[in-house]
Scaffold this motif. Sequence first.
Motif, PDB file in Angstrom:
ATOM      1  N   GLY A   1      17.932  11.230  -3.879  1.00 15.28           N
ATOM      2  CA  GLY A   1      17.154  10.358  -4.750  1.00 15.28           C
ATOM      3  C   GLY A   1      16.819   9.040  -4.095  1.00 15.28           C
ATOM      4  O   GLY A   1      15.698   8.521  -4.230  1.00 15.28           O
ATOM      5  N   ARG A   2      17.770   8.488  -3.351  1.00 20.36           N
ATOM      6  CA  ARG A   2      17.515   7.218  -2.662  1.00 20.36           C
ATOM      7  C   ARG A   2      16.514   7.402  -1.528  1.00 20.36           C
ATOM      8  O   ARG A   2      15.701   6.503  -1.254  1.00 20.36           O
ATOM      9  CB  ARG A   2      18.829   6.638  -2.147  1.00 20.36           C
ATOM     10  CG  ARG A   2      19.742   6.135  -3.260  1.00 20.36           C
ATOM     11  CD  ARG A   2      20.930   5.364  -2.723  1.00 20.36           C
ATOM     12  NE  ARG A   2      21.887   6.238  -2.057  1.00 20.36           N
ATOM     13  CZ  ARG A   2      22.864   6.895  -2.667  1.00 20.36           C
ATOM     14  NH1 ARG A   2      23.015   6.786  -3.989  1.00 20.36           N
ATOM     15  NH2 ARG A   2      23.721   7.641  -1.990  1.00 20.36           N
ATOM     16  N   LEU A   3      16.548   8.546  -0.870  1.00 18.64           N
ATOM     17  CA  LEU A   3      15.561   8.807   0.182  1.00 18.64           C
ATOM     18  C   LEU A   3      14.162   8.974  -0.396  1.00 18.64           C
ATOM     19  O   LEU A   3      13.178   8.539   0.211  1.00 18.64           O
ATOM     20  CB  LEU A   3      15.959  10.055   0.968  1.00 18.64           C
ATOM     21  CG  LEU A   3      17.091   9.877   1.982  1.00 18.64           C
ATOM     22  CD1 LEU A   3      17.448  11.204   2.635  1.00 18.64           C
ATOM     23  CD2 LEU A   3      16.711   8.848   3.044  1.00 18.64           C
ATOM     24  N   VAL A   4      14.063   9.604  -1.557  1.00 25.58           N
ATOM     25  CA  VAL A   4      12.760   9.722  -2.215  1.00 25.58           C
ATOM     26  C   VAL A   4      12.233   8.335  -2.572  1.00 25.58           C
ATOM     27  O   VAL A   4      11.043   8.035  -2.392  1.00 25.58           O
ATOM     28  CB  VAL A   4      12.868  10.609  -3.466  1.00 25.58           C
ATOM     29  CG1 VAL A   4      11.583  10.527  -4.297  1.00 25.58           C
ATOM     30  CG2 VAL A   4      13.148  12.060  -3.075  1.00 25.58           C
ATOM     31  N   ALA A   5      13.125   7.477  -3.067  1.00 26.34           N
ATOM     32  CA  ALA A   5      12.718   6.104  -3.385  1.00 26.34           C
ATOM     33  C   ALA A   5      12.288   5.362  -2.122  1.00 26.34           C
ATOM     34  O   ALA A   5      11.307   4.605  -2.140  1.00 26.34           O
ATOM     35  CB  ALA A   5      13.870   5.362  -4.059  1.00 26.34           C
ATOM     36  N   ALA A   6      13.003   5.577  -1.012  1.00 22.23           N
ATOM     37  CA  ALA A   6      12.633   4.934   0.254  1.00 22.23           C
ATOM     38  C   ALA A   6      11.262   5.400   0.722  1.00 22.23           C
ATOM     39  O   ALA A   6      10.449   4.595   1.201  1.00 22.23           O
ATOM     40  CB  ALA A   6      13.690   5.243   1.319  1.00 22.23           C
ATOM     41  N   ALA A   7      10.990   6.701   0.572  1.00 21.15           N
ATOM     42  CA  ALA A   7       9.684   7.227   0.961  1.00 21.15           C
ATOM     43  C   ALA A   7       8.580   6.628   0.097  1.00 21.15           C
ATOM     44  O   ALA A   7       7.482   6.332   0.595  1.00 21.15           O
ATOM     45  CB  ALA A   7       9.676   8.745   0.848  1.00 21.15           C
ATOM     46  N   ALA A   8       8.857   6.453  -1.195  1.00 19.80           N
ATOM     47  CA  ALA A   8       7.864   5.852  -2.086  1.00 19.80           C
ATOM     48  C   ALA A   8       7.549   4.419  -1.656  1.00 19.80           C
ATOM     49  O   ALA A   8       6.381   3.999  -1.659  1.00 19.80           O
ATOM     50  CB  ALA A   8       8.373   5.872  -3.527  1.00 19.80           C
ATOM     51  N   LEU A   9       8.580   3.672  -1.279  1.00 17.26           N
ATOM     52  CA  LEU A   9       8.356   2.308  -0.794  1.00 17.26           C
ATOM     53  C   LEU A   9       7.584   2.315   0.521  1.00 17.26           C
ATOM     54  O   LEU A   9       6.718   1.461   0.755  1.00 17.26           O
ATOM     55  CB  LEU A   9       9.697   1.595  -0.619  1.00 17.26           C
ATOM     56  CG  LEU A   9      10.463   1.288  -1.907  1.00 17.26           C
ATOM     57  CD1 LEU A   9      11.855   0.765  -1.599  1.00 17.26           C
ATOM     58  CD2 LEU A   9       9.698   0.285  -2.757  1.00 17.26           C
ATOM     59  N   GLY A  10       7.905   3.267   1.392  1.00 17.47           N
ATOM     60  CA  GLY A  10       7.172   3.381   2.647  1.00 17.47           C
ATOM     61  C   GLY A  10       5.708   3.694   2.434  1.00 17.47           C
ATOM     62  O   GLY A  10       4.831   3.119   3.092  1.00 17.47           O
ATOM     63  N   LEU A  11       5.429   4.600   1.506  1.00 19.85           N
ATOM     64  CA  LEU A  11       4.038   4.942   1.191  1.00 19.85           C
ATOM     65  C   LEU A  11       3.304   3.757   0.576  1.00 19.85           C
ATOM     66  O   LEU A  11       2.099   3.578   0.804  1.00 19.85           O
ATOM     67  CB  LEU A  11       3.994   6.143   0.254  1.00 19.85           C
ATOM     68  CG  LEU A  11       4.357   7.487   0.905  1.00 19.85           C
ATOM     69  CD1 LEU A  11       4.601   8.553  -0.153  1.00 19.85           C
ATOM     70  CD2 LEU A  11       3.240   7.934   1.854  1.00 19.85           C
ATOM     71  N   ALA A  12       4.025   2.947  -0.191  1.00 18.88           N
ATOM     72  CA  ALA A  12       3.407   1.740  -0.760  1.00 18.88           C
ATOM     73  C   ALA A  12       3.007   0.769   0.352  1.00 18.88           C
ATOM     74  O   ALA A  12       1.936   0.156   0.301  1.00 18.88           O
ATOM     75  CB  ALA A  12       4.373   1.066  -1.732  1.00 18.88           C
ATOM     76  N   ALA A  13       3.863   0.649   1.373  1.00 23.21           N
ATOM     77  CA  ALA A  13       3.529  -0.213   2.511  1.00 23.21           C
ATOM     78  C   ALA A  13       2.317   0.328   3.263  1.00 23.21           C
ATOM     79  O   ALA A  13       1.423  -0.423   3.663  1.00 23.21           O
ATOM     80  CB  ALA A  13       4.729  -0.324   3.453  1.00 23.21           C
ATOM     81  N   GLY A  14       2.266   1.658   3.447  1.00 24.06           N
ATOM     82  CA  GLY A  14       1.111   2.262   4.096  1.00 24.06           C
ATOM     83  C   GLY A  14      -0.159   2.065   3.289  1.00 24.06           C
ATOM     84  O   GLY A  14      -1.249   1.878   3.854  1.00 24.06           O
ATOM     85  N   GLU A  15      -0.019   2.094   1.963  1.00 25.24           N
ATOM     86  CA  GLU A  15      -1.185   1.890   1.100  1.00 25.24           C
ATOM     87  C   GLU A  15      -1.715   0.464   1.215  1.00 25.24           C
ATOM     88  O   GLU A  15      -2.932   0.238   1.196  1.00 25.24           O
ATOM     89  CB  GLU A  15      -0.804   2.189  -0.352  1.00 25.24           C
ATOM     90  CG  GLU A  15      -1.934   2.022  -1.354  1.00 25.24           C
ATOM     91  CD  GLU A  15      -3.070   3.017  -1.156  1.00 25.24           C
ATOM     92  OE1 GLU A  15      -4.176   2.760  -1.690  1.00 25.24           O
ATOM     93  OE2 GLU A  15      -2.866   4.047  -0.490  1.00 25.24           O
ATOM     94  N   LEU A  16      -0.818  -0.502   1.344  1.00 26.23           N
ATOM     95  CA  LEU A  16      -1.248  -1.891   1.529  1.00 26.23           C
ATOM     96  C   LEU A  16      -2.060  -2.041   2.807  1.00 26.23           C
ATOM     97  O   LEU A  16      -3.098  -2.715   2.822  1.00 26.23           O
ATOM     98  CB  LEU A  16      -0.031  -2.815   1.554  1.00 26.23           C
ATOM     99  CG  LEU A  16       0.705  -3.030   0.230  1.00 26.23           C
ATOM    100  CD1 LEU A  16       1.940  -3.893   0.441  1.00 26.23           C
ATOM    101  CD2 LEU A  16      -0.221  -3.680  -0.799  1.00 26.23           C
ATOM    102  N   LEU A  17      -1.575  -1.417   3.878  1.00 24.01           N
ATOM    103  CA  LEU A  17      -2.335  -1.465   5.130  1.00 24.01           C
ATOM    104  C   LEU A  17      -3.687  -0.783   4.975  1.00 24.01           C
ATOM    105  O   LEU A  17      -4.712  -1.291   5.451  1.00 24.01           O
ATOM    106  CB  LEU A  17      -1.538  -0.785   6.241  1.00 24.01           C
ATOM    107  CG  LEU A  17      -2.292  -0.643   7.561  1.00 24.01           C
ATOM    108  CD1 LEU A  17      -2.494  -2.000   8.223  1.00 24.01           C
ATOM    109  CD2 LEU A  17      -1.582   0.307   8.519  1.00 24.01           C
ATOM    110  N   HIS A  18      -3.685   0.362   4.303  1.00 24.45           N
ATOM    111  CA  HIS A  18      -4.922   1.106   4.094  1.00 24.45           C
ATOM    112  C   HIS A  18      -5.960   0.245   3.372  1.00 24.45           C
ATOM    113  O   HIS A  18      -7.129   0.186   3.779  1.00 24.45           O
ATOM    114  CB  HIS A  18      -4.610   2.363   3.279  1.00 24.45           C
ATOM    115  CG  HIS A  18      -5.803   3.168   2.908  1.00 24.45           C
ATOM    116  ND1 HIS A  18      -6.295   4.188   3.697  1.00 24.45           N
ATOM    117  CD2 HIS A  18      -6.623   3.116   1.828  1.00 24.45           C
ATOM    118  CE1 HIS A  18      -7.355   4.721   3.116  1.00 24.45           C
ATOM    119  NE2 HIS A  18      -7.566   4.085   1.983  1.00 24.45           N
ATOM    120  N   ARG A  19      -5.536  -0.422   2.325  1.00 27.34           N
ATOM    121  CA  ARG A  19      -6.461  -1.247   1.543  1.00 27.34           C
ATOM    122  C   ARG A  19      -6.929  -2.471   2.338  1.00 27.34           C
ATOM    123  O   ARG A  19      -8.087  -2.868   2.244  1.00 27.34           O
ATOM    124  CB  ARG A  19      -5.799  -1.679   0.233  1.00 27.34           C
ATOM    125  CG  ARG A  19      -5.585  -0.515  -0.738  1.00 27.34           C
ATOM    126  CD  ARG A  19      -4.867  -0.951  -2.007  1.00 27.34           C
ATOM    127  NE  ARG A  19      -4.676   0.165  -2.897  1.00 27.34           N
ATOM    128  CZ  ARG A  19      -5.560   0.579  -3.807  1.00 27.34           C
ATOM    129  NH1 ARG A  19      -6.712  -0.079  -3.930  1.00 27.34           N
ATOM    130  NH2 ARG A  19      -5.304   1.608  -4.584  1.00 27.34           N
TER     131      ARG A  19
END
Length: 250
Positions: A198-216
């Motif tokens: 569960g914590r790894l899934v949460a970490a991946a979600a945070l990582g994807l959020a960081a990637g989304e910021l760069l994308h935008r």
Amino acid sequence: MSGVWAAFGWLTVFRVPGSASARGVLPWAPLVGLVLGALAALVGWLAARSASPLVGAVLAVALLAWLTRGLHLDGLADTADGLGPLRGRERALEVMRSGDVGPFGVATLVLALLLQVACLAQLLSLDGGWLAPVTAVVAARLAMSRCGLPGVPTAAGSSLGAAVAGTVSRAWLAACAVVVVLLVLGTALWLGDLGQGGRLVAAAALGLAAGELLHRRARARLGGVNGDVMGAAGEVTATATLLAAAVLLG
């Protein structure tokens, strides 16, 4: 299977048949990430047990760089040079296409690699910590696949961006994300620690959020995405996922 071969041919060092066209690359990028992440985790785990977690971390990061021909790291450096200084859109794209690495690119690349190694060293010292690099590498490829969703604009002059534009459906990307979550949770359950999953899934979600910021940010500054932005989104997502995992599991 042509899309699978294209994904491995374009995103790895492996020479595979039927990989001339980039059209089918992004839908299968998460599968490539699963294979690369598993190989890096295996090498990192073996080296951590036979030498030290730091040695394992360095070898895992080095293996990923070699298996991807350093293309994503190059994209991270070029994107940092394009987005960093205060310059216009056309000049930023010109700098990214030049192939030279400037001070922003060098600093970003060095800091990202140091952060990846530091976080991996901590994670590889934990029981079941090898699952973190697998999760991070797959999450990185999900972020890259996101660049192929319908409606994502292509930066001017990007032949790769134009080739993969609109090749990933929202349903397909969502299905891939669900499969990744199930694989992480299922593996963690098999290891006897569902909470870690569960914590790894949460970490991946945070990582994807960081990637989304760069994308935008890239879309706003460059007018769209190109191959460098795709690679940078993957590296930012992987680095942020490892950092979040190190914090949540440490």
